[in-house]
Design an enzyme around this catalytic site. Structure first.
Site, PDB file in Angstrom:
ATOM      1  CD  GLN A 126      -2.501   1.102   2.799  1.00 36.62           C
ATOM      2  OE1 GLN A 126      -3.620   0.651   2.690  1.00 36.62           O
ATOM      3  NE2 GLN A 126      -2.021   1.500   3.968  1.00 36.62           N
ATOM      4  N   GLY A 127       0.737   2.071  -1.014  1.00 35.83           N
ATOM      5  CA  GLY A 127       1.536   3.292  -1.093  1.00 35.83           C
ATOM      6  C   GLY A 127       0.723   4.523  -0.750  1.00 35.83           C
ATOM      7  CE1 TYR A 128      -3.661   3.965  -0.035  1.00 35.38           C
ATOM      8  CE2 TYR A 128      -4.688   4.717   1.992  1.00 35.38           C
ATOM      9  CZ  TYR A 128      -4.786   4.103   0.767  1.00 35.38           C
ATOM     10  OH  TYR A 128      -5.985   3.628   0.358  1.00 35.38           O
ATOM     11  CB  SER A 129       2.804   7.361   4.677  1.00 32.76           C
ATOM     12  OG  SER A 129       1.745   7.102   5.541  1.00 32.76           O
ATOM     13  CD  GLU A 244      -4.696   0.143   7.276  1.00 35.49           C
ATOM     14  OE1 GLU A 244      -4.961   0.996   6.420  1.00 35.49           O
ATOM     15  OE2 GLU A 244      -3.558  -0.126   7.652  1.00 35.49           O
ATOM     16  CB  SER A 377      -1.842   8.593  14.757  1.00 34.05           C
ATOM     17  OG  SER A 377      -2.542   9.826  14.707  1.00 34.05           O
ATOM     18  CD  GLU A 379      -2.051  10.751  19.098  1.00 37.80           C
ATOM     19  OE1 GLU A 379      -1.712  10.077  18.103  1.00 37.80           O
ATOM     20  OE2 GLU A 379      -1.819  10.383  20.258  1.00 37.80           O
TER      21      GLU A 379
END
Lengths: 392, 352
Positions: A126-129, A244, A377, A379
């Site tokens: 998975q290429g997200y961040s 997820e 996260s 948060e």
């Protein structure tokens, strides 16, 4: 009101239990029990076992090769597999991109990609961040410029789990600059062996190589590899993140993790020559943990019942993510504490050997620090609840 | 798996909400007129034979509205004790069902802390009955009770339960208010003579009935706590949305948003635990004990954390007796201690 499964569901539980008892090879089962990471070959072998049973994709509808199970059946399935120390199925294809493809992909994409996911032959990542786009994912800069029937992709992706095992990556890339940043994002399916794709390993604090950085340098990707409409990638990304975070396998594995911890305490020496399990202070902390796991289990059942009754999934999946991550962290933390200094040796030097499995507790403990960071996260999850449920 | 309310249960919930808006003024007579007092009493004993879910609905509503009525004691605990002791035919139950007669459970003693099964209060035999000697230190709503169900030890092993009218000779009662504003009493028995039929059930055989009655009352208190927690969470959210400081609503500060989210998480967990306790009351003993004690142990912690957060986020207003927030918080702290605190129930859960 009813906090019990139906007779049909209980019969299904028996069926799964019977399968789970003998499904996994002993070596695999031992690894799961000891919290050891499976190799890629083992993941693939496990997926083949599941496919042979007709259970390759427990969460998919029947028409796409799934089981067509209800949410309750999936829940029962996960519980029984966890109880028997069966591995989890690799989730990048099955839980993430697969559902995106059968929901938003075109016929050709489904035909090409779904079979490989079901058989375990094709491994996805998975290429997200990106370095400047973590929690603020919409800040992503990797861009794809249209050139004939291709996009030319430049940029980088980071924290990509198992990229070094992967055959394909599904990536969020910027295809246009819009005032609302979320609008210019598309989802591309990129073969990892395409020219210009470089994978660099990142070692994590558990001294493991699981995550990677990916450099994309003039990578040509056919337009046919775009999922859905151009600029609509953010929506698919959110669809996927909700999966997820939502009712997942992790929550069903907590109970077994607590049981394993209890076993460990029975063997671990405690004060006054008695097992640690009989130490009032330690035992009480385990009891506290067990009670909180029960609370989460009932919450999962409540969310499940609402989804089955046709309610839309909402930000309460964030609640499940927050709680399961925290509990997993505390369970793995206690496993290390149970070992005391015996849990500290990690890397043998020279001719030294470590007892088998000695380092797993620490490795898991360190690894699970990530559970409150990945997939949004703790948060960010709180922001989501604050906005979507509490209306702040 | 189904956590939805039936139409009747939804109507009950709405009705409780209307009633509870009356706050502390909401009266026992109204509860009796609405037949809630009869809900947990079996039909054979003159009640409505409702389930634990109806009790949960009522208690959650009472908690939400901060209604100080002894529903858990007089309509759940005491009737359960009587029926489980095989005294379901007693006329008292009819009175309790109609709300005209109120009972209080006299179990707690200073010496035995939260252990309800080993009372020190002594019941001695006399030719035509019993003589009670000892002190019950904490009897919720004792002043309003027509009679007490008193745990005692006799010559035989195991606890016994006696029915004692409020005007029994040799019974002194001192009343007080607890910090949550709920009334309670101390009962002193000095040679209190009772007839033979004051003994309920078999001598020394009341243990299982006491356990079940307390478990039902404890599950009910969990629901009350849940209602109070939800009310505090909502009041705090409203406060953050309206209170302006530094030129913006407090709700604009992320640090406060996350505090409120944590209150929300606590409420959701408390709801799960309340449902678990409620829906496992009919399970076999060990499963019931584990469910109820897990719920009470956790809710005692969660309730306290929500109470503290609500006071903190309301600032000085949270400290004022005039406002509901502080009183609601005090009730939550008190519920955490009633019928066993978090430590007691964690121990009971672990040993079951």
């Amino acid at each position: 009101m009813r906090l019990d499964f139906t007779p049909e569901e209980l019969a299904f539980r028996e069926e799964v239990r019977e399968f789970a008892a003998r499904a996994a090879p002993d070596a695999m089962r031992r690894k799961v029990r000891d919290g050891e990471e499976l190799t890629k070959d083992e993941f693939v072998a496990w997926q083949r076992i599941m496919q042979a049973r007709g259970w390759a994709a427990p969460s998919w509808p029947r028409e796409h090769g799934g089981t067509g199970w209800t949410l309750s059946q999936r829940h029962i399935f996960e519980e029984e597999m966890a109880a028997a120390d069966c591995p989890q199925q690799a989730h990048f294809g099955l839980s993430l991109i697969g559902p995106v493809l059968y929901t938003f992909g075109d016929e050709e994409q489904r035909r090409r990609h779904l079979p490989g996911i079901l058989s375990g032959d094709v491994w996805w990542c998975q290429g997200y961040s990106e370095r400047q786009a973590g929690s603020d994912l919409a800040a992503l800069q990797t861009h794809a410029v249209r050139d004939g029937d291709d996009y030319v992709v430049n940029g980088h992706k980071i924290w990509v789990t198992y990229a070094h095992w992967a055959d394909m990556i599904f990536a969020l890339v910027r295809t246009s600059r819009e005032e609302k940043r979320q609008r210019g994002i598309s989802m591309l399916l990129i073969p990892m062996d395409a020219k210009g794709v470089t994978v660099r390993p990142i070692e994590t604090i558990d001294r493991n190589h699981q995550i990677n950085e990916i450099l994309l340098d003039d990578v040509r990707v056919p337009v046919a590899n775009r999922v859905g409409a151009e600029g609509a990638g953010w929506g698919y990304g959110k669809f996927l993140l909700a999966r997820e975070r939502g009712v997942g396998a992790t929550q069903r594995r907590l109970r077994r993790a607590v049981e394993r911890l209890r076993d460990r305490l029975r063997r671990a020496p405690g004060p006054d020559g008695r097992p640690l399990a009989e130490d009032a202070l330690f035992a009480d902390r385990l009891t506290q943990l067990e009670i909180e796991v029960i609370g989460l289990e009932v919450t999962v059942l409540r969310v499940l019942a609402e989804l089955e009754a046709g309610h839309e999934p909402d930000a309460r999946s964030s609640m499940l993510k927050i709680r399961s991550a925290e509990l997993l962290q505390r369970i793995t933390e206690m496993a290390v504490e149970a070992g005391g200094t015996e849990a500290m040796p990690f890397v043998p030097l020279d001719d030294a050997t470590l007892p088998p499995g000695a380092a797993h507790a620490v490795r898991n403990y360190l690894y699970t620090r990530a559970t409150t960071i990945f997939g949004g996260s703790a948060e960010i999850q709180r922001n989501v609840i604050a906005r979507q449920i509490l209306g702040l | 798996m189904d956590f939805s309310l039936t139409t009747e249960q939804q109507m009950l919930s709405d009705s409780v909400a209307r009633f509870a808006r009356g706050g502390t003024e909401a009266s026992w007579a109204t509860m009796a007129a609405l037949c809630w007092t009869a809900i947990a009493i079996p039909e054979a004993s003159g009640g409505l034979g409702g389930s634990a879910v109806e009790v949960m609905i009522i208690m959650e509503g009472l908690g939400r509205g901060l209604v100080a009525q002894p529903f858990a004691e007089s309509c759940v605990l005491c009737p359960t004790l009587l029926t489980e002791l095989g005294e379901g035919h007693r006329p008292e139950l009819q009175g309790m069902a109609s709300g005209t007669l109120r009972a209080a459970f006299a179990g707690a003693e200073a010496e035995t802390r939260f252990d309800p099964l080993n009372p020190r209060l002594r019941a001695g035999r006399r030719p035509d009955g019993w003589i009670l000697d000892g002190v019950k230190s904490f009897v919720p709503d004792g002043a309003a009770a027509d009679h007490f169900l008193v745990t005692a030890r006799t010559g035989s092993e195991g606890p016994s339960v006696f029915r004692v009218p409020r005007d029994a000779p040799g019974l002194e009662r001192e009343d007080f208010l607890c910090f949550d504003g709920h009334p309670a009493s101390r009962l002193r028995f000095t040679g209190t003579a009772l007839p033979a039929d004051a003994l309920l059930g078999a001598e020394g055989g009341a243990g299982p009935a006491i356990e079940l009655a307390l478990d039902r009352a404890t599950a009910a208190l969990c629901a009350e706590a849940l209602g109070a927690m939800e009310a505090l969470r909502e009041a705090t959210a409203e406060h953050l949305r309206t209170r302006q400081q530094f030129g913006q609503p407090l709700a604009g500060f992320q640090v406060l948003q996350h505090r409120l989210v944590d209150m929300f998480l606590a409420c959701e967990e408390a709801r799960s635990m309340t449902l678990l306790a409620t829906l496992r009351l009919e399970a076999e003993r060990r499963e019931r004990i584990r469910a109820v004690s897990a719920a009470k142990a956790r809710i005692a912690q969660l309730a306290r954390s929500v109470a503290y957060q609500a006071i903190q986020l309301h600032g000085a207003m949270g400290m004022c007796e005039e406002f509901t927030v502080g009183r609601q918080a005090k009730r939550l702290i008190a519920i955490g201690m009633l019928y066993g605190d978090a430590d007691h129930h964690r121990r009971r859960f672990a040993c079951a």
